[in-house]
Design a protein around this motif. Structure first.
Motif, short mmCIF file in Angstrom:
data_model
loop_
_atom_site.label_atom_id
_atom_site.label_comp_id
_atom_site.label_asym_id
_atom_site.label_seq_id
_atom_site.Cartn_x
_atom_site.Cartn_y
_atom_site.Cartn_z
N ASN A 153 3.64 14.81 -20.48
CA ASN A 153 4.73 15.52 -19.82
C ASN A 153 4.68 17.00 -20.18
O ASN A 153 4.00 17.41 -21.12
CB ASN A 153 6.08 14.91 -20.21
CG ASN A 153 6.39 15.09 -21.68
OD1 ASN A 153 6.83 16.16 -22.12
ND2 ASN A 153 6.14 14.04 -22.47
N PRO A 172 9.17 12.68 -27.79
CA PRO A 172 9.91 11.69 -26.99
C PRO A 172 10.65 10.66 -27.84
O PRO A 172 11.50 9.93 -27.32
CB PRO A 172 8.82 11.03 -26.14
CG PRO A 172 7.56 11.26 -26.88
CD PRO A 172 7.72 12.58 -27.57
N ILE A 200 15.93 5.16 -28.12
CA ILE A 200 15.45 6.52 -28.40
C ILE A 200 16.48 7.21 -29.30
O ILE A 200 17.69 7.12 -29.06
CB ILE A 200 15.27 7.33 -27.10
CG1 ILE A 200 14.30 6.61 -26.16
CG2 ILE A 200 14.76 8.74 -27.41
CD1 ILE A 200 14.20 7.27 -24.81
N ILE A 252 14.93 13.11 -29.28
CA ILE A 252 15.35 14.06 -28.26
C ILE A 252 16.54 14.87 -28.77
O ILE A 252 17.45 14.34 -29.39
CB ILE A 252 15.71 13.32 -26.96
CG1 ILE A 252 14.46 12.62 -26.41
CG2 ILE A 252 16.27 14.28 -25.93
CD1 ILE A 252 14.74 11.76 -25.19
N TYR A 276 9.01 6.59 -21.42
CA TYR A 276 9.15 7.99 -21.82
C TYR A 276 7.94 8.50 -22.59
O TYR A 276 7.77 9.69 -22.76
CB TYR A 276 10.42 8.20 -22.65
CG TYR A 276 10.46 7.43 -23.95
CD1 TYR A 276 9.78 7.87 -25.08
CD2 TYR A 276 11.21 6.26 -24.05
CE1 TYR A 276 9.83 7.17 -26.27
CE2 TYR A 276 11.26 5.55 -25.23
CZ TYR A 276 10.57 6.00 -26.34
OH TYR A 276 10.63 5.31 -27.51
N GLN A 319 11.61 19.40 -16.14
CA GLN A 319 10.64 18.52 -16.77
C GLN A 319 9.81 17.84 -15.71
O GLN A 319 10.31 17.47 -14.64
CB GLN A 319 11.33 17.47 -17.65
CG GLN A 319 10.37 16.49 -18.31
CD GLN A 319 11.08 15.47 -19.18
OE1 GLN A 319 12.23 15.67 -19.57
NE2 GLN A 319 10.40 14.37 -19.49
N ASN A 341 6.61 14.72 -15.41
CA ASN A 341 5.79 13.69 -16.05
C ASN A 341 4.56 13.41 -15.21
O ASN A 341 4.59 13.52 -13.98
CB ASN A 341 6.59 12.38 -16.22
CG ASN A 341 7.74 12.53 -17.18
OD1 ASN A 341 7.80 13.50 -17.94
ND2 ASN A 341 8.65 11.57 -17.16
N THR A 385 12.51 17.15 -25.00
CA THR A 385 11.77 15.90 -25.19
C THR A 385 10.36 16.15 -25.67
O THR A 385 9.47 15.33 -25.45
CB THR A 385 11.73 15.11 -23.87
OG1 THR A 385 11.05 15.88 -22.87
CG2 THR A 385 13.14 14.78 -23.38
#
Length: 827
Positions: free
Chosen positions: A426, A582, A636, A585, A422, A470, A472, A579
């Motif tokens: 991004n 990251p 996370i 969240i 993650y 989103q 990446n 995010t």
């Protein structure tokens, strides 16, 4: 640099102008005592006004006599004046006075007779008491305060009981930032989002009264708030005219604002409007955080260090047209619009360590987040009055739309090790909005001499939609879209409400009770994953009751009970996963339910011309409050909202306003409370603790009519379900001077001049981890505000007495301290 140059130029001009002022040409103390002409008993709290002899409509000063009928004040300008003395049931007295070189003017005992005859050679409107206590509210008579001629509404709020304005112009009611502001009984998204900016731009001479409604009754569909501030503008007259105010300001942090306010009346048509723009550019401050995972020695500590800043701009405006069809029928059509952009920049280094503090990985993240916000409101009201006093019928419609859009970009550079998947470059976006249609009718019918019935019906259609996405970046530099069922979200609320209330005044007793019925239908859709769709319905009865007793003419005691319902807003419901950081969240929860809040309160009010005291105690509890919940998911940290709180809160507050002399006014607000909160989902989460705060301010009139002000305060740490928020303090200084018969006003101010920066801390404790964050904010600020008023308003615009008040939607989780007082950005 241009703004700083403008600031220095304005400061130099103000200093030069002030230094050129002459001393007052007189300093005369006037005193006397009011007594009954037959019994020789003293007459307490009569109203005295000093007007110019050649222009009796120009009020120089106004004050009440004390509890023994005595009065004493000073005048600094020579001339011939009239003293107008008024008291209910007594003959109005007009007494000529001359101010010259004498030091003392002792008028001795002034007798007032029991006679309804009114002097015909002069017409002066009656002066009401500055403070009035009613069933469920306290009213401050703004038009009766001479300072309203030169100040804006925000400055005058500092004088209103139970309201505080801190050194950063943030507003609180009874020590709480969770409240609502109405204009003529109607809410406005413009004021809700930027109260301090809007009220600062509004001249106080356009306002008649400010009401603090501490016990909202059945007609309000509010969220368990601390209270309601209702700002009432001047009403009707048969003539015409206009008044306008231009204002501007700049500060040492490259902030700037300018705006205009206009009110005009021609025949049966009236218009009131304002428009303002602002910018802000907060200095970059340090940001640090530390996280300790209790059950993972291999990945034990996460550290973040870096800096961040905020900047942005915005604009807001509103207008309302009024058409008086005849003496009984009135139509109001209004609109308001605000919008702005906020950019947050961050540069952070993230490192993961094991239990022995060995580095597992480290990477740098440059983040940029842009938020676009705004709102548009359109409303129409029809009011029918009747020949019977206070009988009233209104029909209202309002359309409101509020977009909430955000975009973020994160560039990740790996320093060492192999960060998780993650932690990559991004970008993401969320386009969300709320649209609302409201239809409402209200009817008020007094009967007998002491009874009043109120009833009404309301229907709301509320639509919350969001689209998000989103992407990446892979190792080859290509953008890969990450799809989720949460990317599209639809949420519809249909709310039907009806209420009825009854009130009565019997001698020293006052009673008010009401019952509200709320029927809610909820429809949630996920277009990408339709099997997640669901519907629900629920009905609720919302009772309220208030009892008031007048101990003495200057003392009042009140007891009340209120049940409130609050519904989650788009920020709590939107499942969009933010995010931008990251490692932390955030996302909403579409399964949230309405919150029922119960409040029991008591209030004691004492006031006389020199001292106002208000004591308030309340107990509030909720069994399903919406709380912010933090947990770990695959290493996370995630934050969302859930209906899991059993929240109990006991609070007490003391408000004082002391005027020891005509030149000095001192006010304070002290509050404290105890919060006990626990989760009802079996997780064992619980927290409790005390919080307290104190606010104080003083204003002193110096020679040359300079007004100096000082404000200071301390707000203690507040607890929430999983931690606590930081305590903080503030202080400010100000100097104000008016010219050209109070039409041109300069205000120099310094916010936190003796404290350049402040560290705000946030602590979260769960069974899985301990988290601490610290943000450094540079708060020292110097600035100037200028306003210029011109024109003459010989008539006031008639407004409808009732309108739509949709305040059932939450602005934040119950532990967020959100609400009206949160204010906006800017100058």
């Amino acid at each position: 640099m241009r703004i700083r140059f403008l600031l220095l130029l304005l400061l130099a001009f103000a200093a030069t102008t002030i230094s050129g002022q002459v001393k007052p040409d007189a300093n005369v103390t006037i005193k006397g005592q009011l007594v009954d002409s037959l019994t020789n008993e003293t007459i307490p709290y009569a109203t005295l006004k000093i007007v110019e002899k050649g222009n009796p409509t120009n009020v120089v000063t106004a004050l009440p006599s004390d509890e023994n009928g005595n009065f004493k004040f000073s005048m600094t300008k020579k001339g011939e004046y009239l003293m107008v003395i008024q008291f209910i049931g007594k003959t109005e007295i007009t007494k000529p006075i001359t101010i010259d070189d004498q030091k003392l003017l002792d008028l001795g005992k002034i007798q007032m007779a029991d006679d309804s005859h009114v002097l015909s050679e002069i017409v002066v409107s009656a002066q009401r008491p500055l403070v009035k206590v009613d069933f469920d509210k306290i009213t401050y008579n703004l038009e009766g305060d001479p300072e309203s001629k030169t100040n804006n509404v925000l400055e005058m709020l500092k004088k209103v009981p139970m309201v505080t304005v801190d050194g950063e112009d943030n507003i609180q009611v009874k020590g709480s930032s969770s409240f609502i502001i109405y204009m003529n009984g109607k809410p406005s998204n413009m004021i809700t989002s930027n109260p301090k900016d809007v009220l600062r731009s509004m001249p106080a001479n356009t306002i008649k009264d400010i009401e603090v409604i501490t016990e909202p009754g059945a007609k309000y569909d509010a969220e368990g708030v601390a209270g309601i501030i209702n700002i009432i503008t001047h009403k009707q007259s048969s003539l015409g005219g206009y008044t306008a105010t231009l204002n501007a300001g700049a500060n040492s942090q490259d902030g700037f604002n300018t705006g205009a306010y206009l009110s005009l009346k021609y025949g049966k048509i009236g218009f009131t409007g304002n428009y303002n723009i602002y910018t802000y550019n907060n200095p970059r401050g340090a940001q640090t955080s530390f996280k300790n995972f209790f059950y993972d020695d291999a990945e034990k500590y996460t550290l973040e260090n870096g800096s961040g800043k905020n900047k942005g701009n915005g604009q807001y405006g509103s207008g309302e047209f009024s058409f008086e069809m005849d003496t009984l029928n009135l139509i109001n059509v209004g609109f308001s619009r605000y919008g702005g952009k906020n950019t947050s920049l961050s540069d952070l280094i993230t490192e993961l360590q094991d239990v022995n503090y060995n580095s597992i990985y480290k990477y740098e993240r440059d983040g940029e987040s842009r938020n676009t916000y705004g709102s548009t409101d359109l409303n129409a009201d029809y009011q029918r009055t009747f020949h019977k006093k206070d009988q009233l019928l209104t029909f209202s419609y309002r359309f409101s739309t509020s977009p909430v859009d955000s975009k973020s970009n994160n560039i990740v550079d790996i320093i060492s090790g192999t960060p998780p998947g993650y932690a990559v470059t991004n970008r993401q976006f969320s386009d969300a909005y709320m649209r609302e249609h409201t239809f409402q009718t209200d009817f008020t019918a007094p009967f007998g001499k002491i009874h009043t019935l109120e009833a009404g019906v309301k229907y709301i259609i509320r639509l919350n939609n969001s689209n998000s996405g989103q992407s990446n970046m892979d190792d080859a530099g290509n953008w890969i879209q990450i799809d989720s069922y949460n990317d599209e979200f639809r949420h519809r609320n249909d709310i039907l409400a009806a209420y009825s209330s009854y009130s009565a005044k019997i001698k020293k007793w006052g009673f008010k009770t009401g019952l509200r019925f709320e029927a809610t239908k909820l429809d949630v859709e996920f277009p990408i994953k339709t099997e997640m769709n669901f519907k629900t319905e629920h009905n609720d009865l919302v009772p309220s009751a208030t009892v008031t007793y007048q101990l003495k003419p200057t003392q009042n005691i009140r007891f009340g009970y209120n049940m409130r319902i609050s519904r989650p807003g788009i920020r709590q419901l939107n499942p969009y996963r933010n995010t931008s950081n990251p490692n932390f969240i955030q996302y909403g929860n579409p399964d949230l339910d309405v919150v029922k809040s119960h409040s029991i309160s008591s209030n004691y009010m004492f006031f006389n011309p020199k001292l106002n005291i208000n004591l308030n105690a309340s107990y509030n509890f909720e069994n399903n409050s919406i709380e912010t919940v933090n947990r770990i998911n695959n290493g996370i940290s995630e934050s969302t909202y859930e209906n899991i709180g059993e929240n109990k809160n006991l609070r007490m507050s003391v408000y004082t306003n002391w005027t020891p002399s005509m030149k000095l006014r001192i006010n304070s607000n002290i509050w404290g409370g105890y919060t006990d909160i626990k989760a009802n989902n079996g997780s064992g989460l619980a927290n409790s603790g005390f919080d307290a705060g104190v606010y104080g301010g003083a204003q002193y009139t110096l020679p040359w009519t300079l007004k100096a002000g000082v404000n200071a305060g301390y707000f203690g740490a507040r607890v929430n379900l999983q931690g606590k928020y930081s305590a903080f303090n503030f202080h400010s200084l100000s100097l104000m001077k008016s010219f050209m018969s109070d039409k041109l006003t300069f205000n120099l101010y310094a916010q936190n001049p003796f404290n350049d920066s402040f560290k705000f801390e946030n602590i979260i404790d769960t069974r899985e981890f301990h988290f601490e964050s610290q943000n450094t904010i540079y708060r020292r600020q110097f600035g100037i505000r200028i306003s210029f008023r011109f024109g003459e308003m010989k008539a006031q615009i008639k407004k409808t007495k009732r309108g739509i008040t949709n305040d059932d939607v939450m602005s934040g989780g119950s532990d967020q301290g959100g609400g009206q007082g949160s204010g906006g950005q800017g100058q």
